[in-house]
Design a protein around this motif. Structure first.
Motif, PDB file in Angstrom:
ATOM      1  N   GLY A 159     -14.388  11.991  15.518  1.00  0.00           N
ATOM      2  CA  GLY A 159     -14.979  11.518  14.282  1.00  0.00           C
ATOM      3  C   GLY A 159     -15.637  10.171  14.475  1.00  0.00           C
ATOM      4  O   GLY A 159     -15.394   9.481  15.476  1.00  0.00           O
ATOM      5  N   ASN A 160     -16.439   9.772  13.514  1.00  0.00           N
ATOM      6  CA  ASN A 160     -17.142   8.486  13.594  1.00  0.00           C
ATOM      7  C   ASN A 160     -16.851   7.566  12.420  1.00  0.00           C
ATOM      8  O   ASN A 160     -17.353   6.444  12.391  1.00  0.00           O
ATOM      9  CB  ASN A 160     -18.654   8.725  13.680  1.00  0.00           C
ATOM     10  N   ASP A 161     -16.067   8.040  11.461  1.00  0.00           N
ATOM     11  CA  ASP A 161     -15.824   7.254  10.250  1.00  0.00           C
ATOM     12  C   ASP A 161     -14.346   6.904  10.122  1.00  0.00           C
ATOM     13  O   ASP A 161     -13.467   7.736  10.362  1.00  0.00           O
ATOM     14  CB  ASP A 161     -16.262   8.037   9.007  1.00  0.00           C
ATOM     15  N   VAL A 162     -14.098   5.681   9.745  1.00  0.00           N
ATOM     16  CA  VAL A 162     -12.746   5.201   9.442  1.00  0.00           C
ATOM     17  C   VAL A 162     -12.765   4.745   7.998  1.00  0.00           C
ATOM     18  O   VAL A 162     -13.556   3.873   7.626  1.00  0.00           O
ATOM     19  CB  VAL A 162     -12.345   4.036  10.362  1.00  0.00           C
ATOM     20  N   SER A 163     -11.932   5.347   7.182  1.00  0.00           N
ATOM     21  CA  SER A 163     -11.974   4.994   5.768  1.00  0.00           C
ATOM     22  C   SER A 163     -10.573   4.967   5.178  1.00  0.00           C
ATOM     23  O   SER A 163      -9.638   5.560   5.715  1.00  0.00           O
ATOM     24  CB  SER A 163     -12.842   5.988   4.989  1.00  0.00           C
ATOM     25  N   VAL A 164     -10.456   4.275   4.066  1.00  0.00           N
ATOM     26  CA  VAL A 164      -9.211   4.190   3.311  1.00  0.00           C
ATOM     27  C   VAL A 164      -9.398   4.954   2.012  1.00  0.00           C
ATOM     28  O   VAL A 164     -10.388   4.759   1.306  1.00  0.00           O
ATOM     29  CB  VAL A 164      -8.834   2.722   3.037  1.00  0.00           C
ATOM     30  N   VAL A 165      -8.467   5.844   1.701  1.00  0.00           N
ATOM     31  CA  VAL A 165      -8.557   6.703   0.531  1.00  0.00           C
ATOM     32  C   VAL A 165      -7.783   6.082  -0.630  1.00  0.00           C
ATOM     33  O   VAL A 165      -6.636   5.660  -0.459  1.00  0.00           O
ATOM     34  CB  VAL A 165      -7.999   8.108   0.843  1.00  0.00           C
ATOM     35  N   ASN A 166      -8.420   6.026  -1.787  1.00  0.00           N
ATOM     36  CA  ASN A 166      -7.749   5.542  -2.995  1.00  0.00           C
ATOM     37  C   ASN A 166      -7.025   6.716  -3.646  1.00  0.00           C
ATOM     38  O   ASN A 166      -7.653   7.637  -4.144  1.00  0.00           O
ATOM     39  CB  ASN A 166      -8.775   4.939  -3.958  1.00  0.00           C
ATOM     40  N   LEU A 167      -5.698   6.667  -3.626  1.00  0.00           N
ATOM     41  CA  LEU A 167      -4.881   7.750  -4.168  1.00  0.00           C
ATOM     42  C   LEU A 167      -4.117   7.226  -5.377  1.00  0.00           C
ATOM     43  O   LEU A 167      -3.066   6.601  -5.243  1.00  0.00           O
ATOM     44  CB  LEU A 167      -3.911   8.258  -3.099  1.00  0.00           C
ATOM     45  N   ASP A 168      -4.691   7.423  -6.560  1.00  0.00           N
ATOM     46  CA  ASP A 168      -4.054   6.961  -7.796  1.00  0.00           C
ATOM     47  C   ASP A 168      -3.677   5.485  -7.730  1.00  0.00           C
ATOM     48  O   ASP A 168      -2.591   5.082  -8.153  1.00  0.00           O
ATOM     49  CB  ASP A 168      -2.819   7.807  -8.100  1.00  0.00           C
ATOM     50  N   GLY A 169      -4.570   4.680  -7.178  1.00  0.00           N
ATOM     51  CA  GLY A 169      -4.326   3.250  -7.100  1.00  0.00           C
ATOM     52  C   GLY A 169      -3.641   2.804  -5.830  1.00  0.00           C
ATOM     53  O   GLY A 169      -3.533   1.596  -5.568  1.00  0.00           O
ATOM     54  N   MET A 170      -3.183   3.746  -5.007  1.00  0.00           N
ATOM     55  CA  MET A 170      -2.559   3.435  -3.731  1.00  0.00           C
ATOM     56  C   MET A 170      -3.590   3.607  -2.618  1.00  0.00           C
ATOM     57  O   MET A 170      -4.342   4.584  -2.611  1.00  0.00           O
ATOM     58  CB  MET A 170      -1.365   4.360  -3.491  1.00  0.00           C
ATOM     59  N   LYS A 171      -3.661   2.684  -1.665  1.00  0.00           N
ATOM     60  CA  LYS A 171      -4.637   2.735  -0.582  1.00  0.00           C
ATOM     61  C   LYS A 171      -3.989   3.376   0.649  1.00  0.00           C
ATOM     62  O   LYS A 171      -3.048   2.830   1.227  1.00  0.00           O
ATOM     63  CB  LYS A 171      -5.133   1.339  -0.254  1.00  0.00           C
ATOM     64  N   ILE A 172      -4.524   4.560   1.046  1.00  0.00           N
ATOM     65  CA  ILE A 172      -3.965   5.341   2.132  1.00  0.00           C
ATOM     66  C   ILE A 172      -4.923   5.356   3.317  1.00  0.00           C
ATOM     67  O   ILE A 172      -6.097   5.722   3.175  1.00  0.00           O
ATOM     68  CB  ILE A 172      -3.694   6.805   1.698  1.00  0.00           C
ATOM     69  N   GLY A 173      -4.426   4.977   4.487  1.00  0.00           N
ATOM     70  CA  GLY A 173      -5.185   5.089   5.724  1.00  0.00           C
ATOM     71  C   GLY A 173      -4.650   6.251   6.540  1.00  0.00           C
ATOM     72  O   GLY A 173      -3.472   6.599   6.434  1.00  0.00           O
ATOM     73  N   MET A 174      -5.499   6.858   7.361  1.00  0.00           N
ATOM     74  CA  MET A 174      -5.085   7.998   8.177  1.00  0.00           C
ATOM     75  C   MET A 174      -5.435   7.771   9.644  1.00  0.00           C
ATOM     76  O   MET A 174      -6.505   7.256   9.981  1.00  0.00           O
ATOM     77  CB  MET A 174      -5.758   9.277   7.683  1.00  0.00           C
ATOM     78  N   ALA A 175      -4.496   8.178  10.502  1.00  0.00           N
ATOM     79  CA  ALA A 175      -4.705   8.243  11.942  1.00  0.00           C
ATOM     80  C   ALA A 175      -4.035   9.539  12.391  1.00  0.00           C
ATOM     81  O   ALA A 175      -3.212  10.088  11.666  1.00  0.00           O
ATOM     82  CB  ALA A 175      -4.089   7.037  12.640  1.00  0.00           C
ATOM     83  N   ILE A 176      -4.392  10.038  13.562  1.00  0.00           N
ATOM     84  CA  ILE A 176      -3.833  11.307  14.033  1.00  0.00           C
ATOM     85  C   ILE A 176      -3.344  11.159  15.476  1.00  0.00           C
ATOM     86  O   ILE A 176      -4.133  10.842  16.368  1.00  0.00           O
ATOM     87  CB  ILE A 176      -4.863  12.452  13.946  1.00  0.00           C
ATOM     88  N   CYS A 177      -2.062  11.338  15.674  1.00  0.00           N
ATOM     89  CA  CYS A 177      -1.413  11.442  16.985  1.00  0.00           C
ATOM     90  C   CYS A 177      -1.908  10.379  17.993  1.00  0.00           C
ATOM     91  O   CYS A 177      -1.523   9.231  17.890  1.00  0.00           O
ATOM     92  CB  CYS A 177      -1.585  12.863  17.523  1.00  0.00           C
ATOM     93  N   PHE A 178      -2.763  10.747  18.948  1.00  0.00           N
ATOM     94  CA  PHE A 178      -3.195   9.829  20.012  1.00  0.00           C
ATOM     95  C   PHE A 178      -3.830   8.560  19.463  1.00  0.00           C
ATOM     96  O   PHE A 178      -3.850   7.527  20.148  1.00  0.00           O
ATOM     97  CB  PHE A 178      -4.167  10.567  20.942  1.00  0.00           C
ATOM     98  N   ASP A 179      -4.332   8.604  18.237  1.00  0.00           N
ATOM     99  CA  ASP A 179      -4.864   7.397  17.593  1.00  0.00           C
ATOM    100  C   ASP A 179      -3.860   6.250  17.601  1.00  0.00           C
ATOM    101  O   ASP A 179      -4.249   5.082  17.557  1.00  0.00           O
ATOM    102  CB  ASP A 179      -5.231   7.691  16.126  1.00  0.00           C
ATOM    103  N   HIS A 180      -2.540   6.609  17.611  1.00  0.00           N
ATOM    104  CA  HIS A 180      -1.548   5.533  17.502  1.00  0.00           C
ATOM    105  C   HIS A 180      -1.556   4.604  18.713  1.00  0.00           C
ATOM    106  O   HIS A 180      -0.948   3.541  18.683  1.00  0.00           O
ATOM    107  CB  HIS A 180      -0.145   6.096  17.229  1.00  0.00           C
ATOM    108  N   ALA A 181      -2.265   5.007  19.778  1.00  0.00           N
ATOM    109  CA  ALA A 181      -2.352   4.164  20.973  1.00  0.00           C
ATOM    110  C   ALA A 181      -3.391   3.060  20.846  1.00  0.00           C
ATOM    111  O   ALA A 181      -3.500   2.211  21.723  1.00  0.00           O
ATOM    112  CB  ALA A 181      -2.678   5.028  22.194  1.00  0.00           C
TER     113      ALA A 181
END
Length: 276
Positions: free
Chosen positions: A134-156
């Motif tokens: 992917g090429n986009d990094v974004s934060v999702v607004n979930l009912d006023g809560m800010k959620i970021g996402m990473a997947i597995c190998f991203d944690h490195a």
């Protein structure tokens, strides 16, 4: 959802390779086991198809779906029924070019609406045979809560988590399929990414065996100090923790890491990378 306090749950599950119908049924049963006050639930990487690249191979192309699509619609209906948000990860095919696949995470709110998606930014070397990064990094607004996402190998890659934190993420979720032998990385990096950025981090990992690969489990929810609030075993399990969002501000007041970032150092890191 109370934006000050909420209950975050992680489903640590096994799944059968390429059997989407069975895996979805298993997932729905796990949802029914969650506590009534659950606000957000996170599923492991490729919960509906299995992950093993050697076993699945080119079958990924017929297992893939669009986002939104059949799986997100089914999860949306369950989210409405249960009154909680769902974060999952599936093999996504591009709507305009179906031969292009992504490892994609998505957020569905309690009303069943798709709020956002994230295509895995850092692919593990063997994943390049099937997926595009992917090429986009974004934060999702979930009912006023800010959620970021990473997947597995991203944690490195701490840079990704720092960027999510600077964009306002309060909770970062990491759907994963970490095998045995790498449990120390799952443990260390989940806690480190939380403490580095003074945010809550939840790693939802797989268990079970796919061919010669056995997944280690040990899913966990970690607070902004790096303290583990809930941790799973190596078996199928549901864990949850109450998230007190004020802990973020408290920790950042005690040690103002993000406010102390040197922009010139970040530029130096970027310049050094460009020289390699």
């Amino acid at each position: 959802m109370n934006t000050k306090n909420l209950r975050l749950a992680v489903i640590q599950m096994d799944c059968e390779v390429k059997n989407k119908e069975l895996n979805m049924k298993r997932t729905m049963k796990f949802f029914d086991r969650l506590e009534a006050d659950t606000d957000i639930v996170c599923l492991p990487e490729f919960f509906s198809t299995g992950y093993n690249l050697d076993l699945i191979g080119s079958d990924y192309f017929y297992l893939a779906e669009t986002v939104p699509g059949e799986t997100t619609a089914a999860l949306g209906r369950k989210a409405v029924e249960k009154g909680f948000a769902i974060i999952g990860t599936i093999v996504e095919k591009d709507k305009r070019q179906e031969s292009v696949l992504y490892d994609t995470a998505f957020v569905i709110d309690k009303k069943g609406d798709l709020k956002g998606k994230y295509r895995k930014y850092h692919l593990y070397p063997t994943e390049h045979s099937y997926f595009r990064p992917g090429n986009d990094v974004s934060v999702v607004n979930l009912d006023g809560m800010k959620i970021g996402m990473a997947i597995c190998f991203d944690h490195a890659f701490p840079e990704l988590f720092r960027l999510l934190a600077l964009q306002g993420a309060q909770i970062i979720v990491i759907p994963s399929a970490v095998p045995r032998g790498y449990a120390y990385l799952l443990d260390l990096r989940t806690r480190a990414r939380a403490q580095d950025n003074q945010v809550f981090v939840a790693a939802a990992n797989r268990v079970g065996r796919e061919g010669t690969v056995e997944y280690c489990g040990l899913s966990k929810i970690v607070d902004p100090t790096g303290t583990v609030l809930a941790e799973a075993s190596g078996e199928e399990e549901v864990i949850s923790a109450e998230i007190h969002i004020d802990r973020i501000a408290e920790e950042r007041k005690r040690e103002p890491v993000l406010r102390s970032i040197r922009q010139d150092l970040l530029k130096s890191v970027y310049d050094a990378t460009e020289m390699e």
